[in-house]
Design an enzyme around this catalytic site. Structure first.
Site, PDB file in Angstrom:
ATOM      1  N   HIS A  66     -13.341   3.403   0.506  1.00  0.00           N
ATOM      2  CA  HIS A  66     -12.280   3.566  -0.480  1.00  0.00           C
ATOM      3  C   HIS A  66     -12.633   4.654  -1.489  1.00  0.00           C
ATOM      4  O   HIS A  66     -11.750   5.278  -2.073  1.00  0.00           O
ATOM      5  CB  HIS A  66     -12.008   2.241  -1.188  1.00  0.00           C
ATOM      6  N   LYS A  72      -0.478  -1.285   4.784  1.00  0.00           N
ATOM      7  CA  LYS A  72      -0.226  -2.617   4.247  1.00  0.00           C
ATOM      8  C   LYS A  72       1.214  -3.027   4.506  1.00  0.00           C
ATOM      9  O   LYS A  72       2.127  -2.206   4.456  1.00  0.00           O
ATOM     10  CB  LYS A  72      -0.506  -2.641   2.746  1.00  0.00           C
ATOM     11  N   HIS A  93       1.056   4.146  -1.129  1.00  0.00           N
ATOM     12  CA  HIS A  93       1.206   3.239  -2.254  1.00  0.00           C
ATOM     13  C   HIS A  93       2.663   2.823  -2.399  1.00  0.00           C
ATOM     14  O   HIS A  93       3.563   3.669  -2.369  1.00  0.00           O
ATOM     15  CB  HIS A  93       0.761   3.913  -3.561  1.00  0.00           C
ATOM     16  N   TYR A 144      -5.087   8.070 -10.525  1.00  0.00           N
ATOM     17  CA  TYR A 144      -5.834   9.277 -10.205  1.00  0.00           C
ATOM     18  C   TYR A 144      -5.603  10.399 -11.210  1.00  0.00           C
ATOM     19  O   TYR A 144      -6.391  11.325 -11.295  1.00  0.00           O
ATOM     20  CB  TYR A 144      -5.472   9.756  -8.795  1.00  0.00           C
TER      21      TYR A 144
END
Length: 329
Positions: free
Chosen positions: A275, A204, A301, A310
């Protein structure tokens, strides 16, 4: 909101509002370098907001971004909520509005930022469905990957179909490296350093990172490159690592279909999208002792808070260890 409905609403906007949308799109694409999917989501929200603004002004053709106020934003969000928008969607829409008004302020379309006092609802953070380690192993060794559950003819040594080699390599690499599906299909052959077993990934925001993967994934990728890829190559292949049926770069939808089929074939396992394999890999890393910061880097991230989700997924294991180890459990 679909792209077609966004386009229809934008076409009906007054020229000043339509021009603002075009300028904002250029900003998101050229300056923020966001992915096409993120740009489409932001634009859909902004077009919806500006359409609502014009309706509040009685459809006046002279409506401009400068007419936008806090009451208009709140009215738009209330309308979205009344149509059943989820809290997560509402939070994204607030983020979209803030981004748009911040951009509009920076280029002088508005004098003050009306979204500065806008409060976003807290998004619900649902625990993602994941495979356990046994289910992940069964998925990777199942019929969808050309694993041990193959036909007698395959077991006898017939040359495997190139698509089967590709599918096995995709599933192994997705699970081994916790890649996003967009990152996986964007890989070129040269992005893999098979000597070091790492992949150079563009994530990203066009940010690059290096992701390791294990020996089983390397073996599957090696078989695909040696025995399968050349048999699927076409004029549009380029240097794409994974190819579709027509020889072009593998499509994200085809990867999603593959993961759905592979997880659906495992008894008792949740049916997952790509995902879900990413969630599973992250959970298994944490269960195996990896620290949160390392998993954050692996997943790409931007915020550690995203990775912390998580830790909740692994709470069941924490409870099991506590029950076994504590004398007063």
């Amino acid at each position: 909101m679909t792209r077609s409905s966004t386009d229809a609403l934008r076409a009906a906007l007054p020229a000043a509002l339509s021009d603002a949308v075009a300028g904002y799109r250029r900003y998101l694409t050229a300056e923020r370098n966001l992915s096409p999917a993120t740009v489409a989501a932001y634009l859909g929200d902004v077009v919806s907001l500006l359409d609502h603004l014009q309706r509040l002004r009685g459809g006046a053709a002279a409506t401009t971004v400068g007419d936008l106020g806090l009451a208009d934003l709140r009215s738009w969000l209330a309308r979205r909520r009344s149509t059943g928008a989820a809290r997560s969607s509402m939070a994204r829409q607030v983020s979209s509005a803030r981004s748009f008004t911040g951009w509009a302020l920076s280029i002088g379309l508005i004098d003050t930022d009306p979204a500065g006092r806008l409060v976003a609802p807290r998004a619900e953070r649902r625990l993602p469905a994941v495979l356990d380690v046994g289910q992940a192993t069964e998925m990777l060794d199942g019929p969808a990957t050309g694993g041990p559950s193959t036909t007698p003819e395959q077991a006898a040594g017939d040359e495997p179909e190139p698509a089967a080699l590709r599918d096995r390599a995709i599933l192994e690499l997705l699970y081994a490296s916790a890649l996003r599906v967009s990152e996986l299909v964007g890989l070129d052959v040269e992005d893999l350093d098979r000597h070091r077993r790492v992949a150079r990934v563009t994530g990203k925001g066009n940010k690059e990172r290096t992701v390791p993967y294990g020996a089983p994934a390397d073996a599957a990728v090696g078989r695909w490159l040696e025995l399968g890829r050349d048999r699927m190559t076409g004029p549009r292949s380029g240097r794409a690592l994974f190819l579709g049926a027509r020889g072009g770069r593998m499509d994200q939808r085809a990867v999603r279909d593959l993961v759905h089929r592979a997880t659906r074939a495992v008894p008792g396992a949740p049916e997952l999208a790509p995902h879900g394999l990413r969630h599973s890999a992250a959970t298994h890393l944490l269960d195996g002792g990896a620290d949160l910061r390392t998993v954050q880097e692996l997943l790409g991230h931007a915020s550690l808070a995203t990775t912390q989700l998580y830790t909740h997924v692994s709470a069941e294991k924490l409870r099991a260890v506590y029950t076994q180890a504590h004398p007063r459990a």
